[in-house]
Design an enzyme around this catalytic site. Sequence first.
Site, PDB file in Angstrom:
ATOM      1  N   ASP A  30      -2.769  -5.427  38.412  1.00  0.00           N
ATOM      2  CA  ASP A  30      -3.444  -6.712  38.608  1.00  0.00           C
ATOM      3  C   ASP A  30      -2.496  -7.836  38.177  1.00  0.00           C
ATOM      4  O   ASP A  30      -1.852  -7.760  37.124  1.00  0.00           O
ATOM      5  CB  ASP A  30      -4.727  -6.752  37.776  1.00  0.00           C
ATOM      6  CG  ASP A  30      -5.633  -7.906  38.162  1.00  0.00           C
ATOM      7  OD1 ASP A  30      -6.757  -7.653  38.605  1.00  0.00           O
ATOM      8  OD2 ASP A  30      -5.219  -9.084  38.005  1.00  0.00           O
ATOM      9  N   HIS A  92     -19.145 -11.986  40.244  1.00  0.00           N
ATOM     10  CA  HIS A  92     -17.752 -12.262  39.842  1.00  0.00           C
ATOM     11  C   HIS A  92     -16.704 -11.670  40.767  1.00  0.00           C
ATOM     12  O   HIS A  92     -15.555 -11.516  40.362  1.00  0.00           O
ATOM     13  CB  HIS A  92     -17.482 -11.795  38.400  1.00  0.00           C
ATOM     14  CG  HIS A  92     -18.406 -12.402  37.396  1.00  0.00           C
ATOM     15  ND1 HIS A  92     -18.284 -13.707  36.983  1.00  0.00           N
ATOM     16  CD2 HIS A  92     -19.484 -11.911  36.761  1.00  0.00           C
ATOM     17  CE1 HIS A  92     -19.247 -13.972  36.127  1.00  0.00           C
ATOM     18  NE2 HIS A  92     -19.998 -12.903  35.980  1.00  0.00           N
ATOM     19  N   HIS A  99     -12.595  -3.250  45.434  1.00  0.00           N
ATOM     20  CA  HIS A  99     -11.555  -2.826  44.488  1.00  0.00           C
ATOM     21  C   HIS A  99     -12.187  -2.383  43.179  1.00  0.00           C
ATOM     22  O   HIS A  99     -13.220  -2.903  42.765  1.00  0.00           O
ATOM     23  CB  HIS A  99     -10.537  -3.942  44.247  1.00  0.00           C
ATOM     24  CG  HIS A  99     -11.143  -5.252  43.850  1.00  0.00           C
ATOM     25  ND1 HIS A  99     -11.706  -6.115  44.752  1.00  0.00           N
ATOM     26  CD2 HIS A  99     -11.263  -5.844  42.641  1.00  0.00           C
ATOM     27  CE1 HIS A  99     -12.151  -7.197  44.123  1.00  0.00           C
ATOM     28  NE2 HIS A  99     -11.902  -7.045  42.838  1.00  0.00           N
ATOM     29  N   PHE A 100     -11.536  -1.419  42.579  1.00  0.00           N
ATOM     30  CA  PHE A 100     -11.933  -0.924  41.262  1.00  0.00           C
ATOM     31  C   PHE A 100     -10.871  -1.380  40.262  1.00  0.00           C
ATOM     32  O   PHE A 100      -9.683  -1.125  40.463  1.00  0.00           O
ATOM     33  CB  PHE A 100     -11.997   0.614  41.245  1.00  0.00           C
ATOM     34  CG  PHE A 100     -13.146   1.174  42.037  1.00  0.00           C
ATOM     35  CD1 PHE A 100     -13.105   1.198  43.424  1.00  0.00           C
ATOM     36  CD2 PHE A 100     -14.254   1.688  41.397  1.00  0.00           C
ATOM     37  CE1 PHE A 100     -14.163   1.714  44.156  1.00  0.00           C
ATOM     38  CE2 PHE A 100     -15.322   2.209  42.113  1.00  0.00           C
ATOM     39  CZ  PHE A 100     -15.276   2.222  43.503  1.00  0.00           C
ATOM     40  N   HIS A 101     -11.322  -2.032  39.189  1.00  0.00           N
ATOM     41  CA  HIS A 101     -10.407  -2.383  38.101  1.00  0.00           C
ATOM     42  C   HIS A 101     -10.372  -1.211  37.114  1.00  0.00           C
ATOM     43  O   HIS A 101     -11.426  -0.715  36.711  1.00  0.00           O
ATOM     44  CB  HIS A 101     -10.930  -3.589  37.311  1.00  0.00           C
ATOM     45  CG  HIS A 101     -11.074  -4.865  38.075  1.00  0.00           C
ATOM     46  ND1 HIS A 101     -10.186  -5.895  37.963  1.00  0.00           N
ATOM     47  CD2 HIS A 101     -12.034  -5.296  38.939  1.00  0.00           C
ATOM     48  CE1 HIS A 101     -10.580  -6.921  38.708  1.00  0.00           C
ATOM     49  NE2 HIS A 101     -11.703  -6.578  39.319  1.00  0.00           N
TER      50      HIS A 101
HETATM   51  P1  AMP Z   1     -12.501  -9.642  41.261  1.00  0.00           P
HETATM   52  O1  AMP Z   1     -12.944 -10.807  40.421  1.00  0.00           O
HETATM   53  O2  AMP Z   1     -13.195  -8.357  40.892  1.00  0.00           O
HETATM   54  O3  AMP Z   1     -12.595  -9.942  42.742  1.00  0.00           O
HETATM   55  O4  AMP Z   1     -10.986  -9.404  40.910  1.00  0.00           O
HETATM   56  C1  AMP Z   1      -9.924  -9.747  41.733  1.00  0.00           C
HETATM   57  C2  AMP Z   1      -8.664  -9.418  40.978  1.00  0.00           C
HETATM   58  O5  AMP Z   1      -7.580  -9.469  41.878  1.00  0.00           O
HETATM   59  C3  AMP Z   1      -8.344 -10.377  39.823  1.00  0.00           C
HETATM   60  O6  AMP Z   1      -8.298  -9.648  38.606  1.00  0.00           O
HETATM   61  C4  AMP Z   1      -6.983 -10.950  40.206  1.00  0.00           C
HETATM   62  O7  AMP Z   1      -6.126 -11.145  39.117  1.00  0.00           O
HETATM   63  C5  AMP Z   1      -6.459  -9.886  41.157  1.00  0.00           C
HETATM   64  N1  AMP Z   1      -5.472 -10.360  42.125  1.00  0.00           N
HETATM   65  C6  AMP Z   1      -5.583 -11.419  42.966  1.00  0.00           C
HETATM   66  N2  AMP Z   1      -4.470 -11.547  43.716  1.00  0.00           N
HETATM   67  C7  AMP Z   1      -3.651 -10.530  43.353  1.00  0.00           C
HETATM   68  C8  AMP Z   1      -2.339 -10.115  43.759  1.00  0.00           C
HETATM   69  N3  AMP Z   1      -1.651 -10.766  44.701  1.00  0.00           N
HETATM   70  N4  AMP Z   1      -1.802  -9.019  43.167  1.00  0.00           N
HETATM   71  C9  AMP Z   1      -2.477  -8.363  42.210  1.00  0.00           C
HETATM   72  N5  AMP Z   1      -3.712  -8.698  41.790  1.00  0.00           N
HETATM   73  C10 AMP Z   1      -4.296  -9.775  42.346  1.00  0.00           C
END
Ligand code: AMP
Length: 141
Positions: A30, A92, A99-101
């Site tokens: 991330d 959020h 996507h899975f964090h």
């Molecule tokens: P969400 O709030 O669950 O949609 O999380 C989206 C995540 O994508 C956030 O933690 C961002 O930091 C991450 N993110 C956005 N753009 C990129 C990128 N180009 N490369 C890696 N992570 C990204």
Amino acid sequence: MPDTIFNKIIDGDIPCHKVYEDDKVLAFLDIGPLSRGHTLVIPKESAQTLDQLSADSAAAIGRVLPRIAQAVLSATGARSFNVLQNNGADAHQEVMHVHFHIIPKYDDGAGLGIGWKAGALDASEGAELAKRIADQCRREA
Ligand code: AMP
């Protein structure tokens, strides 16, 4: 389906720090990590939210999530982690591609902070609600 930054990463138009790839799944660091090793695991299929994802892509992610989580733990030395999966702007979600964090949690508290205001499940309401959800599960199987 809206084009997202994750589609561009899948297509190789935007760089990422890749940690895993197969024909259905990509995982990378991330760009705005909550803690060291914060990793995103995404299907290559374009689906906005988990409920819209095909069973095939969901299975492909399920197969590799534990392995990627183990790798993140081994590489970072973290012993705990959260898996977070946001669906919808109200929940959020910022990037409208499933996507899975994987977020390592460290002894100093770095990682995901969770506000968890638990209620109490009413027995009769719970029975009625569970039946409604179970009916939908059967319908959608
Ligand atoms: P969400 O709030 O669950 O949609 O999380 C989206 C995540 O994508 C956030 O933690 C961002 O930091 C991450 N993110 C956005 N753009 C990129 C990128 N180009 N490369 C890696 N992570 C990204």
